[in-house]
Design a protein around this motif. Structure first.
Motif, short mmCIF file in Angstrom:
data_model
loop_
_atom_site.label_atom_id
_atom_site.label_comp_id
_atom_site.label_asym_id
_atom_site.label_seq_id
_atom_site.Cartn_x
_atom_site.Cartn_y
_atom_site.Cartn_z
N MET A 1 7.87 8.42 9.22
CA MET A 1 6.87 7.92 8.29
C MET A 1 5.69 8.87 8.23
O MET A 1 5.20 9.34 9.25
CB MET A 1 6.41 6.53 8.70
N ALA A 2 5.26 9.19 7.01
CA ALA A 2 4.14 10.10 6.83
C ALA A 2 2.84 9.41 7.24
O ALA A 2 2.55 8.30 6.83
CB ALA A 2 4.06 10.55 5.38
N THR A 3 2.07 10.06 8.10
CA THR A 3 0.78 9.51 8.50
C THR A 3 -0.27 10.61 8.40
O THR A 3 0.04 11.79 8.41
CB THR A 3 0.82 9.00 9.95
N GLY A 4 -1.51 10.19 8.33
CA GLY A 4 -2.59 11.16 8.29
C GLY A 4 -2.64 11.97 7.02
O GLY A 4 -3.23 13.06 6.99
N ARG A 5 -2.05 11.47 5.94
CA ARG A 5 -2.06 12.20 4.68
C ARG A 5 -3.34 11.87 3.89
O ARG A 5 -4.00 10.85 4.12
CB ARG A 5 -0.82 11.84 3.84
N GLU A 6 -3.64 12.74 2.95
CA GLU A 6 -4.83 12.56 2.12
C GLU A 6 -4.78 11.25 1.33
O GLU A 6 -5.79 10.55 1.17
CB GLU A 6 -4.95 13.75 1.17
N PHE A 7 -3.59 10.92 0.82
CA PHE A 7 -3.41 9.69 0.04
C PHE A 7 -2.29 8.85 0.65
O PHE A 7 -1.31 9.38 1.17
CB PHE A 7 -3.06 10.02 -1.41
N ASP A 8 -2.46 7.53 0.54
CA ASP A 8 -1.35 6.64 0.90
C ASP A 8 -0.26 6.72 -0.18
O ASP A 8 0.93 6.84 0.13
CB ASP A 8 -1.84 5.20 1.02
N VAL A 9 -0.68 6.62 -1.44
CA VAL A 9 0.26 6.56 -2.56
C VAL A 9 -0.22 7.45 -3.69
O VAL A 9 -1.41 7.44 -4.04
CB VAL A 9 0.39 5.10 -3.09
N ILE A 10 0.70 8.23 -4.24
CA ILE A 10 0.44 8.96 -5.48
C ILE A 10 1.40 8.43 -6.54
O ILE A 10 2.61 8.36 -6.32
CB ILE A 10 0.62 10.48 -5.32
N VAL A 11 0.86 8.05 -7.69
CA VAL A 11 1.68 7.56 -8.81
C VAL A 11 1.99 8.74 -9.71
O VAL A 11 1.14 9.21 -10.47
CB VAL A 11 0.94 6.46 -9.60
N TYR A 12 3.22 9.23 -9.61
CA TYR A 12 3.65 10.39 -10.40
C TYR A 12 4.23 9.90 -11.72
O TYR A 12 5.17 9.10 -11.74
CB TYR A 12 4.69 11.19 -9.62
N GLY A 13 3.64 10.35 -12.81
CA GLY A 13 4.02 9.88 -14.14
C GLY A 13 2.98 8.91 -14.69
O GLY A 13 3.29 8.06 -15.54
N SER A 14 1.74 9.04 -14.23
CA SER A 14 0.69 8.08 -14.59
C SER A 14 0.33 8.08 -16.07
O SER A 14 -0.30 7.14 -16.55
CB SER A 14 -0.58 8.34 -13.78
N THR A 15 0.71 9.13 -16.81
CA THR A 15 0.40 9.15 -18.24
C THR A 15 1.52 8.54 -19.08
O THR A 15 1.37 8.38 -20.29
CB THR A 15 0.12 10.58 -18.74
N GLY A 16 2.64 8.21 -18.44
CA GLY A 16 3.75 7.57 -19.16
C GLY A 16 3.52 6.07 -19.30
O GLY A 16 2.56 5.51 -18.75
N TYR A 17 4.40 5.41 -20.02
CA TYR A 17 4.22 4.00 -20.32
C TYR A 17 4.13 3.15 -19.04
O TYR A 17 3.17 2.40 -18.84
CB TYR A 17 5.37 3.50 -21.21
N THR A 18 5.12 3.27 -18.18
CA THR A 18 5.14 2.42 -16.98
C THR A 18 4.19 2.94 -15.92
O THR A 18 3.54 2.16 -15.22
CB THR A 18 6.57 2.30 -16.42
N GLY A 19 4.10 4.26 -15.78
CA GLY A 19 3.18 4.84 -14.80
C GLY A 19 1.75 4.42 -15.03
O GLY A 19 0.99 4.16 -14.09
N ARG A 20 1.39 4.33 -16.28
CA ARG A 20 0.04 3.87 -16.64
C ARG A 20 -0.18 2.43 -16.14
O ARG A 20 -1.26 2.10 -15.64
CB ARG A 20 -0.09 3.94 -18.17
N LEU A 21 0.84 1.57 -16.29
CA LEU A 21 0.72 0.20 -15.82
C LEU A 21 0.58 0.13 -14.30
O LEU A 21 -0.16 -0.70 -13.77
CB LEU A 21 1.94 -0.62 -16.26
N VAL A 22 1.31 1.01 -13.59
CA VAL A 22 1.21 1.05 -12.13
C VAL A 22 -0.21 1.45 -11.71
O VAL A 22 -0.82 0.82 -10.84
CB VAL A 22 2.25 2.02 -11.52
N ALA A 23 -0.74 2.51 -12.35
CA ALA A 23 -2.10 2.96 -12.03
C ALA A 23 -3.13 1.88 -12.35
O ALA A 23 -4.07 1.65 -11.58
CB ALA A 23 -2.41 4.25 -12.79
N GLU A 24 -2.94 1.21 -13.48
CA GLU A 24 -3.86 0.15 -13.88
C GLU A 24 -3.85 -0.99 -12.86
O GLU A 24 -4.90 -1.53 -12.49
CB GLU A 24 -3.47 -0.37 -15.27
N TYR A 25 -2.67 -1.33 -12.37
CA TYR A 25 -2.54 -2.38 -11.35
C TYR A 25 -3.27 -1.98 -10.07
O TYR A 25 -4.02 -2.78 -9.49
CB TYR A 25 -1.06 -2.65 -11.07
N LEU A 26 -3.06 -0.74 -9.61
CA LEU A 26 -3.70 -0.29 -8.38
C LEU A 26 -5.22 -0.27 -8.52
O LEU A 26 -5.95 -0.66 -7.59
CB LEU A 26 -3.19 1.10 -7.98
#
Length: 391
Positions: free
Chosen positions: A1-26
């Motif tokens: 398991m990755a630990t000590g990383r800069e981000f917990d989660v990166i949403v790749y595809g945030s400008t797409g239809y569903t990616g945008r919804l994921v980013a909006e939710y977060l």
């Protein structure tokens, strides 16, 4: 398991239809700079900034530029994250470089894949490497296949409590559903059909319910392609378009858990259409409809906010023991299945992997064996799903 990383989660595809919804939710649920460190990623910094502003995310939301055609950018992205949640499909066109980058970096990965031939290929190529690096690669963390994969898991847990052991037969039956397809779903389906034309051997993979079970072949399964009268349930049932994907994931989950449901486990998925002649006529009408016919929406298109908000789903799982004992459970979602609910499921799956102590080692997983009760708890508390034992 990755630990000590800069981000917990990166949403790749945030400008797409569903990616945008994921980013909006977060942004809405977790904010920026809090306990969850997350970022939006895509090909264009300008587009990312525009989407960030459109969804009302804070101005200091981190933006990461990465492109599926630039492996080095994907490698750099993966090294910064505990988990990558990718919505960039069709995965058979754009998915492998992201998987490869995550496997190499020991970074967890979740996607919305409903493309079993590609998943079959990725398991063969990357499972051993993921086990070595510690990366947990979890496919199908949306409507295909979380409500069904976790629904079966939840039903078997209930069966153990009520009946003393797992049941060898479960019927997944969609009782109600309201939602529409997006352009991304349609594009994935079209690409799968095109890949079959290029390589007809893929037909065997697509037709085999055990295509993802590492060589294990269980008993013959119901094909679910024609209307049936479910006498146990008192209703006619019609073919369900997601069944060919979900059933493969459920059988993979069983195999990954050491056949916790039994090596003789039988599972199918259909849609309930009601009793009597009317139920039969409805089932026959569904069976004769080409759900993916026509041109469909373009990638990036999908249901309106009103359609997403008004959508829902309700799935029943009917489990039967060899001695006739029965357990029935239900799984529901409070938004349209493909997008409103899926975006929440994907986000919480990524968070579950990096923040909950699931104890899951590296490898290529399905949601149930990777996260099980941890994810059921998250989805119930955060994402508008219910898991209930009905009888």
């Amino acid at each position: 398991m990755a630990t000590g990383r800069e981000f917990d989660v990166i949403v790749y595809g945030s400008t797409g239809y569903t990616g945008r919804l994921v980013a909006e939710y977060l942004a809405k649920e977790y904010g920026v700079g809090g306990d969850l460190k997350w970022a939006m990623a895509g090909r264009s910094a300008e587009k990312l900034a525009a989407v960030r502003d459109e969804i009302g995310a804070p101005a200091d939301t981190p933006l990461v530029v990465a492109d599926a055609n630039d492996p080095e950018s994907l490698k750099a992205m993966a090294q910064r994250a505990g988990a990558i949640a990718t919505t960039v499909g069709p995965y058979q066109l754009y998915g492998e470089p992201v998987v490869a980058a995550c496997v190499e970096a020991g970074t967890d990965y979740v996607d919305l894949c409903g493309e079993p031939a590609w998943m079959h290929e990725m398991i063969g190529k990357y499972e051993g490497k993921a086990q070595e690096s510690g990366a947990r690669i979890v496919f199908s963390c949306g409507f295909d296949s979380i409500p069904f994969d976790l629904g079966v898991w939840f039903t078997q847990e209930a069966a153990k409590e009520k009946l003393g052991g797992p049941v060898p037969r479960i019927k997944g039956r969609v009782r109600k559903m309201q939602g529409t397809f997006s352009g991304g779903t349609f594009a994935s389906f079209k690409e799968t059909m095109a890949s079959v034309q290029r390589d007809p051997s893929l037909i065997k993979v697509l037709q085999n319910p055990f295509a993802l079970t590492m060589g294990f072949e269980g008993p013959e399964q119901p094909h679910g392609m024609a209307p049936v009268e479910d006498e146990d349930i008192g209703s006619w049932s019609a073919p369900f378009i997601m069944a060919s994907i979900n059933t493969k994931n459920v059988h993979r989950s069983n195999a990954l858990m050491g056949h916790a449901y039994g090596k003789d486990f039988v599972y199918d998925e259909m849609m309930l259409t009601g009793p009597g002649d009317q139920g039969k006529a409805t089932a026959e009408g569904v069976a004769s409809t080409n759900m993916m016919g026509g041109d469909g929406p373009a990638p990036g298109e999908g249901p309106t906010k009103e359609e997403r908000e008004n959508g829902f789903y309700d799935v029943m799982f009917y489990g039967k023991a060899t001695d006739g004992g029965v357990v029935v459970t239900g799984v529901t979602g409070d938004k349209d299945p493909g997008y409103g609910s899926t975006s929440k499921m994907l986000a919480e799956s990524a968070i579950c992997l990096v923040q909950d102590n699931t104890g899951t080692p590296g490898g290529i997983w399905t949601p149930a064996p990777a996260m099980g009760g941890h994810l059921v708890k998250r989805l119930t508390e955060k994402a508008g799903l219910t898991f209930e034992v009905e009888s």
